[in-house]
Design a protein around this motif. Structure first.
Motif, PDB file in Angstrom:
ATOM      1  N   MET A  28     -26.142  34.131   9.550  1.00 46.78           N
ATOM      2  CA  MET A  28     -26.108  34.436  10.529  1.00 46.78           C
ATOM      3  C   MET A  28     -24.760  33.222  11.767  1.00 46.78           C
ATOM      4  SD  MET A  28     -30.240  35.727  12.314  1.00 46.78           S
ATOM      5  CE  MET A  28     -30.882  34.694  11.150  1.00 46.78           C
ATOM      6  N   LYS A  29     -25.091  33.123  12.492  1.00 45.53           N
ATOM      7  CA  LYS A  29     -23.897  32.306  13.747  1.00 45.53           C
ATOM      8  C   LYS A  29     -24.729  32.008  14.575  1.00 45.53           C
ATOM      9  CE  LYS A  29     -19.039  31.996  14.741  1.00 45.53           C
ATOM     10  NZ  LYS A  29     -17.889  32.124  15.408  1.00 45.53           N
ATOM     11  N   ILE A  30     -24.911  30.482  13.660  1.00 46.63           N
ATOM     12  CA  ILE A  30     -26.088  30.058  15.266  1.00 46.63           C
ATOM     13  C   ILE A  30     -25.152  28.754  15.675  1.00 46.63           C
ATOM     14  CG2 ILE A  30     -27.707  28.787  14.954  1.00 46.63           C
ATOM     15  CD1 ILE A  30     -29.158  30.129  12.657  1.00 46.63           C
ATOM     16  N   ALA A  31     -26.047  28.370  17.397  1.00 43.30           N
ATOM     17  CA  ALA A  31     -25.369  27.264  17.656  1.00 43.30           C
ATOM     18  C   ALA A  31     -26.429  26.472  17.819  1.00 43.30           C
ATOM     19  CB  ALA A  31     -24.827  27.313  19.317  1.00 43.30           C
ATOM     20  N   LEU A  32     -27.156  25.324  17.818  1.00 42.44           N
ATOM     21  CA  LEU A  32     -27.155  24.534  18.142  1.00 42.44           C
ATOM     22  C   LEU A  32     -26.789  23.614  19.224  1.00 42.44           C
ATOM     23  CD1 LEU A  32     -28.940  22.994  14.949  1.00 42.44           C
ATOM     24  CD2 LEU A  32     -29.438  25.251  15.900  1.00 42.44           C
ATOM     25  N   VAL A  33     -28.137  23.339  20.488  1.00 40.98           N
ATOM     26  CA  VAL A  33     -27.562  22.727  21.886  1.00 40.98           C
ATOM     27  C   VAL A  33     -28.041  21.548  21.979  1.00 40.98           C
ATOM     28  CG1 VAL A  33     -27.881  23.109  24.375  1.00 40.98           C
ATOM     29  CG2 VAL A  33     -27.403  24.637  22.983  1.00 40.98           C
ATOM     30  N   CYS A  34     -27.665  20.001  21.742  1.00 39.99           N
ATOM     31  CA  CYS A  34     -28.212  18.921  22.088  1.00 39.99           C
ATOM     32  C   CYS A  34     -27.353  18.761  23.290  1.00 39.99           C
ATOM     33  CB  CYS A  34     -27.323  18.501  21.073  1.00 39.99           C
ATOM     34  SG  CYS A  34     -27.991  16.168  21.252  1.00 39.99           S
ATOM     35  N   PRO A  35     -28.789  18.165  24.802  1.00 42.87           N
ATOM     36  CA  PRO A  35     -28.482  17.709  25.839  1.00 42.87           C
ATOM     37  C   PRO A  35     -27.709  15.902  25.794  1.00 42.87           C
ATOM     38  CG  PRO A  35     -30.801  17.521  24.920  1.00 42.87           C
ATOM     39  CD  PRO A  35     -30.538  18.234  24.311  1.00 42.87           C
ATOM     40  N   TYR A  36     -28.251  15.600  24.555  1.00 45.33           N
ATOM     41  CA  TYR A  36     -28.355  13.748  24.648  1.00 45.33           C
ATOM     42  C   TYR A  36     -26.322  13.396  23.806  1.00 45.33           C
ATOM     43  CZ  TYR A  36     -32.911  13.926  25.124  1.00 45.33           C
ATOM     44  OH  TYR A  36     -34.703  14.452  25.865  1.00 45.33           O
ATOM     45  N   ASP A  37     -26.668  12.252  24.331  1.00 46.57           N
ATOM     46  CA  ASP A  37     -24.960  11.576  23.382  1.00 46.57           C
ATOM     47  C   ASP A  37     -24.896  12.147  22.061  1.00 46.57           C
ATOM     48  OD1 ASP A  37     -23.166   9.732  22.409  1.00 46.57           O
ATOM     49  OD2 ASP A  37     -23.890   8.228  23.811  1.00 46.57           O
ATOM     50  N   PHE A  38     -24.490  12.497  21.921  1.00 51.63           N
ATOM     51  CA  PHE A  38     -24.878  12.337  20.142  1.00 51.63           C
ATOM     52  C   PHE A  38     -24.059  11.534  19.007  1.00 51.63           C
ATOM     53  CE2 PHE A  38     -24.733  15.669  16.016  1.00 51.63           C
ATOM     54  CZ  PHE A  38     -25.495  16.036  16.373  1.00 51.63           C
ATOM     55  N   SER A  39     -23.749  10.291  19.973  1.00 56.41           N
ATOM     56  CA  SER A  39     -23.403   9.296  18.836  1.00 56.41           C
ATOM     57  C   SER A  39     -24.399   8.406  18.849  1.00 56.41           C
ATOM     58  CB  SER A  39     -21.782   8.928  19.834  1.00 56.41           C
ATOM     59  OG  SER A  39     -22.121   8.158  20.827  1.00 56.41           O
ATOM     60  N   ARG A  40     -24.993   8.614  19.532  1.00 53.10           N
ATOM     61  CA  ARG A  40     -26.399   7.720  19.772  1.00 53.10           C
ATOM     62  C   ARG A  40     -27.885   8.074  19.210  1.00 53.10           C
ATOM     63  NH1 ARG A  40     -28.335   7.018  25.721  1.00 53.10           N
ATOM     64  NH2 ARG A  40     -29.610   8.473  25.237  1.00 53.10           N
ATOM     65  N   PRO A  41     -28.115   7.219  18.042  1.00 48.76           N
ATOM     66  CA  PRO A  41     -29.332   7.461  17.925  1.00 48.76           C
ATOM     67  C   PRO A  41     -30.663   7.340  18.167  1.00 48.76           C
ATOM     68  CG  PRO A  41     -28.398   5.146  17.572  1.00 48.76           C
ATOM     69  CD  PRO A  41     -27.599   5.620  17.964  1.00 48.76           C
ATOM     70  N   GLY A  42     -31.431   9.140  17.426  1.00 46.07           N
ATOM     71  CA  GLY A  42     -32.760   9.199  18.278  1.00 46.07           C
ATOM     72  C   GLY A  42     -32.986  10.541  17.831  1.00 46.07           C
ATOM     73  N   GLY A  43     -34.419  10.725  18.116  1.00 50.90           N
ATOM     74  CA  GLY A  43     -35.189  11.222  17.025  1.00 50.90           C
ATOM     75  C   GLY A  43     -34.574  13.018  17.321  1.00 50.90           C
ATOM     76  N   VAL A  44     -34.140  13.522  18.555  1.00 48.50           N
ATOM     77  CA  VAL A  44     -33.596  15.016  18.367  1.00 48.50           C
ATOM     78  C   VAL A  44     -32.388  14.709  17.620  1.00 48.50           C
ATOM     79  CG1 VAL A  44     -32.567  16.558  20.323  1.00 48.50           C
ATOM     80  CG2 VAL A  44     -34.387  15.361  20.773  1.00 48.50           C
ATOM     81  N   LYS A  45     -31.686  13.922  18.057  1.00 47.79           N
ATOM     82  CA  LYS A  45     -30.255  14.182  17.072  1.00 47.79           C
ATOM     83  C   LYS A  45     -30.619  14.154  15.598  1.00 47.79           C
ATOM     84  CE  LYS A  45     -26.525  11.842  15.778  1.00 47.79           C
ATOM     85  NZ  LYS A  45     -25.618  10.341  15.338  1.00 47.79           N
ATOM     86  N   SER A  46     -31.598  13.296  15.315  1.00 45.21           N
ATOM     87  CA  SER A  46     -32.007  13.529  13.775  1.00 45.21           C
ATOM     88  C   SER A  46     -32.699  15.024  13.655  1.00 45.21           C
ATOM     89  CB  SER A  46     -33.101  12.385  13.441  1.00 45.21           C
ATOM     90  OG  SER A  46     -33.193  12.757  12.251  1.00 45.21           O
ATOM     91  N   HIS A  47     -32.958  15.077  14.317  1.00 48.83           N
ATOM     92  CA  HIS A  47     -33.742  16.690  14.205  1.00 48.83           C
ATOM     93  C   HIS A  47     -33.121  18.030  14.057  1.00 48.83           C
ATOM     94  CE1 HIS A  47     -37.049  19.767  14.802  1.00 48.83           C
ATOM     95  NE2 HIS A  47     -36.318  20.526  15.218  1.00 48.83           N
ATOM     96  N   ILE A  48     -31.924  17.735  15.083  1.00 41.44           N
ATOM     97  CA  ILE A  48     -30.780  18.265  14.795  1.00 41.44           C
ATOM     98  C   ILE A  48     -30.280  18.867  13.845  1.00 41.44           C
ATOM     99  CG2 ILE A  48     -28.485  19.694  16.200  1.00 41.44           C
ATOM    100  CD1 ILE A  48     -30.103  18.832  19.100  1.00 41.44           C
ATOM    101  N   VAL A  49     -29.564  17.165  13.531  1.00 39.13           N
ATOM    102  CA  VAL A  49     -28.547  17.016  12.306  1.00 39.13           C
ATOM    103  C   VAL A  49     -28.804  17.850  10.789  1.00 39.13           C
ATOM    104  CG1 VAL A  49     -27.346  15.877  10.442  1.00 39.13           C
ATOM    105  CG2 VAL A  49     -26.632  15.309  13.183  1.00 39.13           C
ATOM    106  N   SER A  50     -29.984  17.545  10.633  1.00 37.89           N
ATOM    107  CA  SER A  50     -30.706  17.878   9.693  1.00 37.89           C
ATOM    108  C   SER A  50     -31.038  19.094   9.334  1.00 37.89           C
ATOM    109  CB  SER A  50     -32.142  16.971   9.373  1.00 37.89           C
ATOM    110  OG  SER A  50     -31.880  15.887   9.101  1.00 37.89           O
ATOM    111  N   LEU A  51     -31.773  19.952  10.634  1.00 42.87           N
ATOM    112  CA  LEU A  51     -31.716  21.275  10.569  1.00 42.87           C
ATOM    113  C   LEU A  51     -30.533  22.097  10.134  1.00 42.87           C
ATOM    114  CD1 LEU A  51     -33.526  23.886  10.834  1.00 42.87           C
ATOM    115  CD2 LEU A  51     -32.594  23.689  14.065  1.00 42.87           C
TER     116      LEU A  51
END
Length: 367
Positions: A1-24
């Protein structure tokens, strides 16, 4: 499948949601999916990940003791976003913290495919948790094909006014990656007993509680030190406290990269997690467990999703500084730390992204 993951935060900054999205993203690609990440156009030149596409501008505002990113695509960037979604023709768009204004709402409006959202956040006040969050969730649920929450405690805030099915899929960590990044043993040269705090320097994360606990313990244990990783608006208060009390052996690291984070965790005798509220899960607890470092902190509702019975004596009632000091002191015993280290290494296995990503993939298959 072709999937888009949408992050609402500054992706250059460390954070739990960013970490979640990168690993997923990484593990979905390993399964065989094509994954692209949509994020606000902030500090794009500092982002190392290659599959991130940037749209809109961002402004950080302080609300309820924490920073909130507000982002939106206007003018040519809005046209570029619409064109991107049309051209890519994703099979699934998967939002994370969808109600963070306004970029996710724009993607939701312009996307014509299946929509999934993972809810990560917990309220910063009782009124928001009791009324605002469940009301907003009920409205947003109408646009979603499937709903995921990272924990039972988080889901309790979004399910109050709705009967929609909510899948509980926890945050994960990449145990193989941690094994590669973390040193195999503590190579620190000094003989201090090291406490380690990591997080944004803001009131709800409890950095001042970490400092106050250290101040009391330092009087009884002169060979104790505190390392603080992270930054934020509270740094001035932290520096003033250290200066006013002439505290020795406190090191302020600022933001640290992943390799440094795991080195500091591995080198520390105890990881301090004194967040007072507003935690939906507790990824940092998993990270500490994964390198075998015992944890002392506050048993807020989010951390309770991770804390086991064996770990309970290291956790105090949120805000009770005397209890926190007592919990830290209990873990000074080497046999106790050794037992907790072994326990954490075993219990953390179920949160490996290799397992968690398959749970997410099962939700994709359903729609």
């Amino acid at each position: 499948m072709k999937i888009a993951l949408v992050c609402p935060y500054d992706f250059s900054r460390p954070g739990g949601v960013k970490s979640h999205i990168v690993s997923l993203s990484k593990h979905l690609a390993m399964i065989g999916h094509e994954v692209k990440i949509i994020a606000p156009n902030i500090n794009a030149n500092l982002v190392e990940e290659k599959n991130v596409h940037f749209f809109g501008q961002n402004k950080s505002v302080n609300i309820g003791g924490t920073k909130i990113d507000v982002n939106i695509a206007l003018g040519q960037e809005k046209k570029a976003l619409k064109s991107f979604l049309q051209m890519e023709a994703f099979d699934i768009v998967h939002y994370h913290t969808i109600w963070n204004p306004f970029l996710p709402f724009q993607v939701l409006k312009y996307s014509k495919t299946k929509q999934i959202a993972t809810f990560h956040d917990t309220p910063k006040s009782e009124f928001v948790g009791k009324y605002i969050m469940p009301t907003m969730a009920r409205w947003i649920f109408r646009f979603l094909d499937q709903i995921i929450s990272v924990s039972k405690s988080q889901s309790s805030f979004i399910s109050r006014f709705s009967k929609r099915e909510i899948h509980i899929i926890p945050n994960g960590i990449d145990l193989n990656e941690i094994d590669e990044l973390a040193p195999k043993k503590n190579t620190r040269k000094d003989d201090f007993f090291q406490l380690f705090f990591m997080g944004r320097l803001e009131p709800r994360k409890g950095v001042m509680h970490a400092l106050q606990a250290f101040q009391e313990l330092k009087q009884r244990y002169p060979k104790m030190k505190l390392v603080i990783a992270g930054d934020g608006d509270g740094r001035v208060e932290v520096e003033k406290f250290i200066s006013d009390h002439s505290l020795l052996d406190v090191e302020l690291m600022g933001f640290v990269d992943e390799a440094t984070k795991y080195r500091l965790l591995k080198e520390s005798e105890i990881y301090l997690a004194p967040a007072l509220y507003g935690e939906s899960f507790g990824i940092v607890l998993l990270e500490s467990m994964a390198v075998g470092t015992p944890i002392a902190g506050y048993a807020n509702s989010g951390y309770k999703n991770v804390i086991t019975e064996e770990m309970n004596e290291g956790f105090a009632e949120p805000g009770n500084l005397d209890q926190l000091v007592s919990c830290i002191e209990k873990l000074i015993s080497p046999p106790k730390r050794k037992a907790l280290s072994k326990h954490g290494l075993e219990k953390v296995k179920k949160y490996d992204w290799a397992e968690v990503s398959m749970e997410v993939n099962a939700i994709y298959d359903r729609i």
